[in-house]
Design an enzyme around this catalytic site. Sequence first.
Site, PDB file in Angstrom:
ATOM      1  N   CYS A  90     -17.022 -20.311   0.209  1.00  0.00           N
ATOM      2  CA  CYS A  90     -17.755 -21.177   1.130  1.00  0.00           C
ATOM      3  C   CYS A  90     -16.792 -22.260   1.608  1.00  0.00           C
ATOM      4  O   CYS A  90     -16.328 -23.065   0.800  1.00  0.00           O
ATOM      5  CB  CYS A  90     -18.969 -21.803   0.442  1.00  0.00           C
ATOM      6  N   HIS A 127      -2.350 -13.108  -2.402  1.00  0.00           N
ATOM      7  CA  HIS A 127      -3.099 -13.199  -1.137  1.00  0.00           C
ATOM      8  C   HIS A 127      -4.605 -13.111  -1.336  1.00  0.00           C
ATOM      9  O   HIS A 127      -5.341 -12.880  -0.391  1.00  0.00           O
ATOM     10  CB  HIS A 127      -2.618 -12.104  -0.177  1.00  0.00           C
TER      11      HIS A 127
HETATM   12  P1  NAD Z   1       3.284  -3.495   4.625  1.00  0.00           P
HETATM   13  O1  NAD Z   1       2.166  -2.733   5.256  1.00  0.00           O
HETATM   14  O2  NAD Z   1       4.030  -4.452   5.472  1.00  0.00           O
HETATM   15  O3  NAD Z   1       4.348  -2.486   4.015  1.00  0.00           O
HETATM   16  C1  NAD Z   1       3.998  -1.413   3.200  1.00  0.00           C
HETATM   17  C2  NAD Z   1       5.259  -0.813   2.618  1.00  0.00           C
HETATM   18  O4  NAD Z   1       4.879   0.207   1.705  1.00  0.00           O
HETATM   19  C3  NAD Z   1       6.182  -0.169   3.675  1.00  0.00           C
HETATM   20  O5  NAD Z   1       7.498  -0.642   3.483  1.00  0.00           O
HETATM   21  C4  NAD Z   1       6.079   1.322   3.354  1.00  0.00           C
HETATM   22  O6  NAD Z   1       7.313   2.005   3.595  1.00  0.00           O
HETATM   23  C5  NAD Z   1       5.745   1.308   1.885  1.00  0.00           C
HETATM   24  N1  NAD Z   1       5.039   2.485   1.366  1.00  0.00           N
HETATM   25  C6  NAD Z   1       4.176   3.314   2.025  1.00  0.00           C
HETATM   26  N2  NAD Z   1       3.731   4.261   1.189  1.00  0.00           N
HETATM   27  C7  NAD Z   1       4.309   4.042  -0.017  1.00  0.00           C
HETATM   28  C8  NAD Z   1       4.223   4.688  -1.279  1.00  0.00           C
HETATM   29  N3  NAD Z   1       3.452   5.751  -1.473  1.00  0.00           N
HETATM   30  N4  NAD Z   1       4.947   4.183  -2.316  1.00  0.00           N
HETATM   31  C9  NAD Z   1       5.735   3.089  -2.141  1.00  0.00           C
HETATM   32  N5  NAD Z   1       5.860   2.444  -0.964  1.00  0.00           N
HETATM   33  C10 NAD Z   1       5.141   2.907   0.084  1.00  0.00           C
HETATM   34  O7  NAD Z   1       2.665  -4.187   3.346  1.00  0.00           O
HETATM   35  P2  NAD Z   1       3.062  -5.499   2.545  1.00  0.00           P
HETATM   36  O8  NAD Z   1       4.537  -5.637   2.406  1.00  0.00           O
HETATM   37  O9  NAD Z   1       2.209  -5.469   1.340  1.00  0.00           O
HETATM   38  O10 NAD Z   1       2.600  -6.726   3.466  1.00  0.00           O
HETATM   39  C11 NAD Z   1       1.479  -6.691   4.264  1.00  0.00           C
HETATM   40  C12 NAD Z   1       0.375  -7.686   3.954  1.00  0.00           C
HETATM   41  O11 NAD Z   1      -0.800  -6.926   4.171  1.00  0.00           O
HETATM   42  C13 NAD Z   1       0.261  -8.214   2.567  1.00  0.00           C
HETATM   43  O12 NAD Z   1       0.041  -9.564   2.703  1.00  0.00           O
HETATM   44  C14 NAD Z   1      -1.016  -7.585   1.979  1.00  0.00           C
HETATM   45  O13 NAD Z   1      -1.821  -8.571   1.387  1.00  0.00           O
HETATM   46  C15 NAD Z   1      -1.758  -7.062   3.153  1.00  0.00           C
HETATM   47  N6  NAD Z   1      -2.389  -5.734   2.949  1.00  0.00           N
HETATM   48  C16 NAD Z   1      -3.008  -5.420   1.774  1.00  0.00           C
HETATM   49  C17 NAD Z   1      -3.558  -4.171   1.586  1.00  0.00           C
HETATM   50  C18 NAD Z   1      -4.199  -3.849   0.260  1.00  0.00           C
HETATM   51  O14 NAD Z   1      -4.679  -4.745  -0.419  1.00  0.00           O
HETATM   52  N7  NAD Z   1      -4.181  -2.582  -0.164  1.00  0.00           N
HETATM   53  C19 NAD Z   1      -3.508  -3.212   2.599  1.00  0.00           C
HETATM   54  C20 NAD Z   1      -2.886  -3.577   3.818  1.00  0.00           C
HETATM   55  C21 NAD Z   1      -2.328  -4.825   3.959  1.00  0.00           C
END
Ligand code: NAD
Length: 252
Positions: free
Chosen positions: A130, A122
Site C-alpha cells: 500500500c 527486486h
Molecule cells: P534478462 O532478461 O536481461 O537476461 C536473461 C539472461 O538469461 C540472458 O543473458 C540470457 O542469455 C540468459 N538465459 C536465458 N536462458 C537461460 C538458461 N536456461 N540458463 C541460463 N541463462 C539463461 O534478465 P536479468 O538479467 O535478470 O534482468 C532483467 C530484470 O528483469 C531483472 O530485474 C528481473 O527482476 C526482471 N525479470 C524477472 C523475471 C523473473 O522473476 N523470472 C522474469 C523477467 C524479468
Amino acid sequence: MTATEDKLDRVAEILRSGPRVAALTGSGISAESGIPTFRGKDGLWRQFRAEELATPGAFARDPRLVWEWYDWRRGIIGGCRPNRGHRVLANWEKRFPGFVLITQNVDGLHRRAGSERVLELHGNIWEMRCPAEGTVTENRESPLPELPPRCPRCGTALRPNVVWFGESLPAETLQGAYAASAACGLMFVVGTSAFVQPAASLPLLAAERGARIVEINPDITALTEAADFSFREKAGEILPQIDARLDGGAAQ
Ligand code: NAD
C-alpha cells in the site's frame, strides 16, 4: 575429456576446497521453468516493453494497465514449477555454510525450490504494497478479482511489491548482497544479462576482492570477460553436473 568436462571438474574441485559461496541469479534461471525473460524474444506483452510498464510513471498514469501486465505475469508464473537449477541452489544452501543466494527475480521460484535465505533484490511479484500505509501483504490470487487491487483499510490502489526502473533497491537487502559479494571466495552468476544495476556490479565487487567467478549463460554478457569460468549453456544443464561432481570427485 571435453573442455566443458574439464571446467566442470575444476569448479567442483574449488567448491570442495570450502570457499564461501554466493550466487547471483537473473531471469535466465527461470527460463527453463517456462517464464519469459524480459530481453528475450518472448518478453513482449501486447506492444509494450517491460521498461514502459515497470515504472512509477506508468503506474501513476494507468494503474489498471500496469496491473493487467502483472496479473498476466502472475498467471504464467503461478503455472510454472522450479527447475533443476533452482533445486541445486536450494541444496547448496544446506551444503555450504554461509551460502548466500542473491536474485533479481521476482517470481519466488527459489523459495518454492526450498531456498530459505534469499536476498530478493527486486522484490516479489506475489506481494502487494500500500503506497499510503507502506504495509506489505502476500496475495497469491490469480487472476486477481479487481484491477487495480485496493488496500482493504484505506482504499488506495495497491502496487506490486517490486522494484521498478528508476527506483532504489531495498536498502537492507542490497547491503546484504554487497556484504556477501565482498566476502565470498566463489560466485556463480547465473542467467543474468548483467544490464541492470546495481546487481550487475556485484560480481565485479566479488572479483575485485579476490573471488573466482563462474558464469552460466548461453550468451556472452558484459560479465563474461571478468569470469574465471564461463559455461555457454543452460543453468538447468550445468548446475546439476557441478553438483553431481561434489560427492564422488570427478564424474565418470
Ligand atoms: P534478462 O532478461 O536481461 O537476461 C536473461 C539472461 O538469461 C540472458 O543473458 C540470457 O542469455 C540468459 N538465459 C536465458 N536462458 C537461460 C538458461 N536456461 N540458463 C541460463 N541463462 C539463461 O534478465 P536479468 O538479467 O535478470 O534482468 C532483467 C530484470 O528483469 C531483472 O530485474 C528481473 O527482476 C526482471 N525479470 C524477472 C523475471 C523473473 O522473476 N523470472 C522474469 C523477467 C524479468
